[in-house]
Write a protein that holds these residues in place. Structure first.
Motif, PDB file in Angstrom:
ATOM      1  N   UNK A  25      -3.021  -4.941   5.746  1.00  0.00           N
ATOM      2  CA  UNK A  25      -2.239  -4.396   4.670  1.00  0.00           C
ATOM      3  C   UNK A  25      -0.776  -4.544   5.099  1.00  0.00           C
ATOM      4  N   UNK A  26       0.074  -4.691   4.190  1.00  0.00           N
ATOM      5  CA  UNK A  26       1.429  -5.139   4.332  1.00  0.00           C
ATOM      6  C   UNK A  26       2.163  -4.225   5.550  1.00  0.00           C
ATOM      7  N   UNK A  27       3.056  -5.007   6.238  1.00  0.00           N
ATOM      8  CA  UNK A  27       3.513  -4.225   7.157  1.00  0.00           C
ATOM      9  C   UNK A  27       4.433  -3.339   6.916  1.00  0.00           C
ATOM     10  N   UNK A  28       5.242  -3.148   5.830  1.00  0.00           N
ATOM     11  CA  UNK A  28       5.861  -2.075   5.501  1.00  0.00           C
ATOM     12  C   UNK A  28       4.971  -1.129   4.306  1.00  0.00           C
ATOM     13  N   UNK A  29       5.063   0.041   4.505  1.00  0.00           N
ATOM     14  CA  UNK A  29       4.277   0.968   3.825  1.00  0.00           C
ATOM     15  C   UNK A  29       5.270   1.921   2.846  1.00  0.00           C
ATOM     16  N   UNK A  30       4.673   2.244   1.770  1.00  0.00           N
ATOM     17  CA  UNK A  30       5.282   3.319   0.868  1.00  0.00           C
ATOM     18  C   UNK A  30       4.652   4.614   1.111  1.00  0.00           C
ATOM     19  N   UNK A  31       5.813   5.796   1.717  1.00  0.00           N
ATOM     20  CA  UNK A  31       5.051   6.847   1.855  1.00  0.00           C
ATOM     21  C   UNK A  31       5.253   7.754   0.829  1.00  0.00           C
ATOM     22  N   UNK A  32       4.225   8.715   0.631  1.00  0.00           N
ATOM     23  CA  UNK A  32       4.349   9.844  -0.267  1.00  0.00           C
ATOM     24  C   UNK A  32       3.833  11.156   0.146  1.00  0.00           C
ATOM     25  N   UNK A  49       0.998  -1.232   0.110  1.00  0.00           N
ATOM     26  CA  UNK A  49      -0.013   0.085   0.030  1.00  0.00           C
ATOM     27  C   UNK A  49       1.038   1.162  -0.077  1.00  0.00           C
ATOM     28  N   UNK A  50       0.254   2.365  -0.420  1.00  0.00           N
ATOM     29  CA  UNK A  50       0.776   3.796  -0.349  1.00  0.00           C
ATOM     30  C   UNK A  50       0.092   4.628   0.380  1.00  0.00           C
ATOM     31  N   UNK A  51       0.700   5.360   1.229  1.00  0.00           N
ATOM     32  CA  UNK A  51       0.332   6.128   2.303  1.00  0.00           C
ATOM     33  C   UNK A  51       0.598   7.530   2.076  1.00  0.00           C
ATOM     34  N   UNK A  52      -0.519   8.451   1.536  1.00  0.00           N
ATOM     35  CA  UNK A  52      -0.339   9.747   0.875  1.00  0.00           C
ATOM     36  C   UNK A  52      -0.507  10.647   2.390  1.00  0.00           C
ATOM     37  N   UNK A  53       0.531  11.880   2.310  1.00  0.00           N
ATOM     38  CA  UNK A  53       0.446  12.830   3.288  1.00  0.00           C
ATOM     39  C   UNK A  53       0.162  14.142   2.800  1.00  0.00           C
ATOM     40  N   UNK A  87       3.909  17.902   3.199  1.00  0.00           N
ATOM     41  CA  UNK A  87       3.963  16.667   3.514  1.00  0.00           C
ATOM     42  C   UNK A  87       5.545  15.822   3.778  1.00  0.00           C
ATOM     43  N   UNK A  88       6.497  16.637   3.325  1.00  0.00           N
ATOM     44  CA  UNK A  88       7.680  16.120   3.675  1.00  0.00           C
ATOM     45  C   UNK A  88       7.831  15.809   5.139  1.00  0.00           C
ATOM     46  N   UNK A  89       7.213  17.110   5.716  1.00  0.00           N
ATOM     47  CA  UNK A  89       7.485  16.889   7.414  1.00  0.00           C
ATOM     48  C   UNK A  89       6.751  15.778   7.807  1.00  0.00           C
ATOM     49  N   UNK A  90       5.473  15.397   7.321  1.00  0.00           N
ATOM     50  CA  UNK A  90       4.805  14.317   7.984  1.00  0.00           C
ATOM     51  C   UNK A  90       5.580  13.021   7.529  1.00  0.00           C
ATOM     52  N   UNK A  91       5.641  12.654   6.535  1.00  0.00           N
ATOM     53  CA  UNK A  91       6.325  11.491   6.156  1.00  0.00           C
ATOM     54  C   UNK A  91       7.678  10.974   6.897  1.00  0.00           C
ATOM     55  N   UNK A  92       8.391  12.037   6.793  1.00  0.00           N
ATOM     56  CA  UNK A  92       9.874  11.797   7.235  1.00  0.00           C
ATOM     57  C   UNK A  92       9.790  11.901   9.018  1.00  0.00           C
ATOM     58  N   UNK A 120       4.031  17.015  13.605  1.00  0.00           N
ATOM     59  CA  UNK A 120       4.493  16.987  15.120  1.00  0.00           C
ATOM     60  C   UNK A 120       4.100  15.650  15.730  1.00  0.00           C
ATOM     61  N   UNK A 121       4.280  15.583  16.992  1.00  0.00           N
ATOM     62  CA  UNK A 121       4.208  14.371  17.766  1.00  0.00           C
ATOM     63  C   UNK A 121       2.783  13.763  17.876  1.00  0.00           C
ATOM     64  N   UNK A 122       1.863  14.926  17.856  1.00  0.00           N
ATOM     65  CA  UNK A 122       0.446  14.266  17.890  1.00  0.00           C
ATOM     66  C   UNK A 122       0.166  13.819  16.665  1.00  0.00           C
ATOM     67  N   UNK A 123       0.625  14.620  15.443  1.00  0.00           N
ATOM     68  CA  UNK A 123       0.496  13.809  14.136  1.00  0.00           C
ATOM     69  C   UNK A 123       1.364  12.312  14.050  1.00  0.00           C
ATOM     70  N   UNK A 124       2.275  12.293  14.439  1.00  0.00           N
ATOM     71  CA  UNK A 124       2.884  10.848  14.651  1.00  0.00           C
ATOM     72  C   UNK A 124       2.364   9.923  15.128  1.00  0.00           C
ATOM     73  N   UNK A 125       1.612  10.451  16.306  1.00  0.00           N
ATOM     74  CA  UNK A 125       0.888   9.443  17.230  1.00  0.00           C
ATOM     75  C   UNK A 125      -0.625   9.035  16.251  1.00  0.00           C
ATOM     76  N   UNK A 126      -1.124   9.931  15.705  1.00  0.00           N
ATOM     77  CA  UNK A 126      -2.305   9.521  14.941  1.00  0.00           C
ATOM     78  C   UNK A 126      -1.836   8.560  13.899  1.00  0.00           C
ATOM     79  N   UNK A 127      -0.845   9.043  13.205  1.00  0.00           N
ATOM     80  CA  UNK A 127      -0.424   7.874  12.012  1.00  0.00           C
ATOM     81  C   UNK A 127       0.136   6.580  12.697  1.00  0.00           C
ATOM     82  N   UNK A 128       0.476   6.656  13.929  1.00  0.00           N
ATOM     83  CA  UNK A 128       0.925   5.318  14.339  1.00  0.00           C
ATOM     84  C   UNK A 128      -0.583   4.357  14.479  1.00  0.00           C
TER      85      UNK A 128
END
Length: 663
Positions: free
Chosen positions: A122-129, A67-71, A134-139, A102-110
């Motif tokens: 879905x697969x354990x490893x995801x491809x981030x876009x 799967x792909x995960x868009x930010x 959105x660069x701040x989100x994915x990285x 930020x840390x809140x966003x990272x927790x939501x994504x978790x």
């Protein structure tokens, strides 16, 4: 200096087109989701922890459900997304837009990740876009979840919030977003925000060392998110830390929003990058197509201990062209980041083992001591209809000559693929040229990589096709990726073993010759060594008068040219073999030659491709002479060219096999 891994990631394209399986509807956790159409696929919109989320499902998911995960901006530049969904990927998104990773966003994504991997399997490893901010989100999420990331694709990404929205560099920033960012990060002042040291550009965590591949698309004129403050320093740091990085610049098409919005001309490249790095299951392990023999221990030790080295590639157009070779270069440099390694590309189109045996000294060995030599000739040797005897003599000559120049040199022979080889394997036969090259490699304990067999088996298994994916004996980017992946697997295993064993450098023993006439002392001889007669002349910078194409080093170079009726030129030489390297166009002559005053022999210099270009071609005139002094004579009788105009013999080099040369 910024160094991008130009081919390693995105030219290693989608390796598998695996059988798909049908899927059920969303689980009960998504009850109440709104179903709509997204480019012909099912789109489910729902709320998760009070935030808007969506999941787009393929009609048939690939095994493992990648799967792909868009930010942020999930509807911006979606061509690559739709390609991947059409080919079996899920596509997910959750709105954490005003949290800037930020840390809140990272927790939501978790939590969202846990939902999709557990409830939707879905697969354990995801491809981030990620696009722009959105660069701040994915990285930021990737740094905290390194093992859960297959790869990262970013487009004009923000990697340092001081650049945007802060605007403390060359960009104008965004005052509104800067206020909001400080608020959600809990910064009391600009100074506190400036002193923050956990931006992606400042802290990569284990992403590079875990070799998570990244691909960035950037606009060089981006004034909103300046590349000099974001992607360029970030990627340089990523590579220096051992990571795999690719940067593609967009310079064509309309550049909007002060260069921040630009067209993506290569969405297929993005899709292939993600597909290759997301699908982890390989039906056929590349290791099964590698014959290790004596291995390549010495090169690894040299690069590690001496911090220097020299790697050379000898072959035809598949070596000459960009692709797999670039990936191998980058891989080796990344494996030995402290070593200064010189890379020599001695690939010349149309050249098989015979030309390679005679130009080895000029094109490779003259550059200095070679530590690792890659050799390929299987495609051209069979395509050029070299005899089995000549194939073996030439390959043996290359190996012996190389090892005589440096008994510690590691050599790898590669068998590349073409339709004839696929047909042979499918008839239950090993292609003759591969039998010949393998026999020589085994005699000298040289490792080989049988890419012809690997590609054939994987095509037959339905992983991909020749017509749509590999496409040609000059591989598509996809095919280059297949080659690179297999060769890198070989190198990875070899280097790892060498580091574990930590043996002393091996001084290879050179066994007895298989063929006493092997071209083990081949070299090119300047045409000025010949004594010319009437009808012959030297042209210091020959170029064709017709419209046929030429090849590098065979145009605007010195040639010895003889025209119809040319009298006998004479060349004295010492050795067991002699030949001429010519430019063979549609006007190539039929010559007559003889050795040591023997019978005159006719030879037509026209090749099957002479009507297309002035093709560099090596004609071996004698290969089993007694080792000693000899005389070659060449003439162009008029009677052999009746009805034709302007026939010519254009000699770029003579070539000779002579032990006396290298004593």
């Amino acid at each position: 200096m910024l160094r991008t891994c130009t081919f390693l990631a995105f030219f290693c394209c989608n390796l598998l087109f695996l059988p798909a399986y049908s899927q059920s509807h969303l689980n009960d956790s998504f009850e109440g989701a709104e179903l709509s159409d997204w480019k012909g696929f099912e789109r489910y919109d729902f709320n998760f922890q009070g935030r808007k989320a969506r999941l787009i499902k393929p009609k048939k998911a690939l095994p493992g459900k990648p799967w792909i995960w868009r930010a942020r901006f999930p509807d911006w530049h979606t061509t690559a997304d739709s390609i991947l969904v059409a080919e079996g990927f899920h596509l997910a998104y959750i709105n954490t837009d005003n949290l800037y990773g930020n840390k809140v966003a990272v927790k939501v994504w978790d939590d969202f990740y846990q939902l999709l991997t557990s409830e939707q399997d879905l697969q354990d490893q995801v491809s981030l876009m990620g696009v722009s901010r959105g660069g701040l989100f994915i990285y930021n999420w990737a740094k905290a979840n390194v093992d859960k990331v297959a790869c990262i694709y970013a487009e004009a990404p923000v990697l340092d919030f001081k650049s945007w929205p802060g605007g403390f560099g060359e960009g104008e920033g965004s005052a509104k977003d800067w206020i909001r960012l400080k608020e959600v990060y809990g910064f009391a002042s600009d100074e506190e925000a400036k002193n923050y040291t956990d931006n992606p550009i400042e802290n990569l965590n284990e992403l590079p060392s875990k070799r998570v591949p990244i691909l960035h698309m950037i606009g060089l004129k981006d004034q909103i998110v300046p590349v000099a403050e974001n992607t360029l320093p970030f990627v340089e740091k990523y590579i220096k830390s051992g990571g795999i990085a690719t940067v593609v610049t967009s310079i064509d098409g309309e550049q909007n929003l002060k260069g921040h919005h630009f067209p993506i001309q290569t969405p297929r490249l993005v899709a292939d990058f993600i597909k290759y790095n997301s699908i982890k299951t390989h039906t056929f392990a590349s290791e099964n197509y590698h014959t290790i023999n004596g291995g390549i221990h010495n090169a690894s030790k040299k690069f590690t201990s001496n911090k220097t080295g020299r790697v050379a590639y000898l072959g035809g157009s598949i070596t000459h062209n960009n692709g797999w070779r670039d990936s191998i270069n980058n891989f080796i440099q990344e494996q030995f980041p402290e070593a200064s390694i010189e890379l020599i590309n001695a690939g010349i189109p149309s050249m098989g083992s015979t030309p390679s045996a005679f130009r080895l000294d000029r094109d490779v060995l003259s550059k200095g001591k070679i530590d690792l030599l890659f050799v390929e000739a299987a495609v051209n040797d069979s395509g050029n209809r070299r005899t089995s005897q000549e194939q073996k003599r030439a390959m043996e000559g290359i190996i012996r000559h190389a090892r005589n120049s440096n008994p510690e040199m590691d050599i790898v022979v590669m068998h590349f693929v073409d339709p004839e080889k696929i047909a042979s394997y499918n008839q239950g036969l090993i292609p003759e040229v591969i039998v010949n090259h393998q026999e020589v490699a085994d005699h000298y304990a040289i490792p080989t990589i049988n890419l012809a067999k690997e590609v054939t088996d994987r095509i037959n298994a339905g992983e991909f096709s020749w017509e749509k994916d590999f496409k040609n004996l000059h591989p598509s980017p996809f095919g280059q990726g297949i080659y690179a992946n297999s060769i890198i697997t070989f190198l990875t295993n070899s280097f790892t073993k060498s580091k574990l064993i930590n043996e002393e450098t091996v001084h290879y023993t050179i066994p007895e010759k298989m063929d006493r006439f092997a071209y083990s002392s081949g070299f090119l001889l300047d045409v000025k060594e010949a004594k010319i007669a009437k009808g012959w002349h030297h042209d210091p910078e020959w170029k064709p008068a017709d419209s046929l194409k030429t090849r590098p080093n065979y145009v605007n170079k010195p040639f010895l040219i003889g025209n119809e009726g040319a009298k006998s030129l004479k060349l004295k030489f010492n050795g067991t073999a002699v030949g001429i390297a010519v430019a063979s166009g549609q006007d190539a002559a039929t010559i007559s030659y003889r050795i040591d005053k023997g019978e005159w022999i006719k030879l037509d210099l026209v090749t099957p491709w002479s009507n297309q270009l002035h093709l560099p071609w090596y004609f071996t005139l004698a290969s089993e002479l007694e080792n000693g002094d000899h005389l070659l004579e060449i003439k162009i009788p008029e009677s052999l060219n009746e009805g034709s105009q302007n026939k010519a013999c254009r000699i770029r080099y003579f070539y000779v096999n002579s032990d006396q040369k290298f004593k």
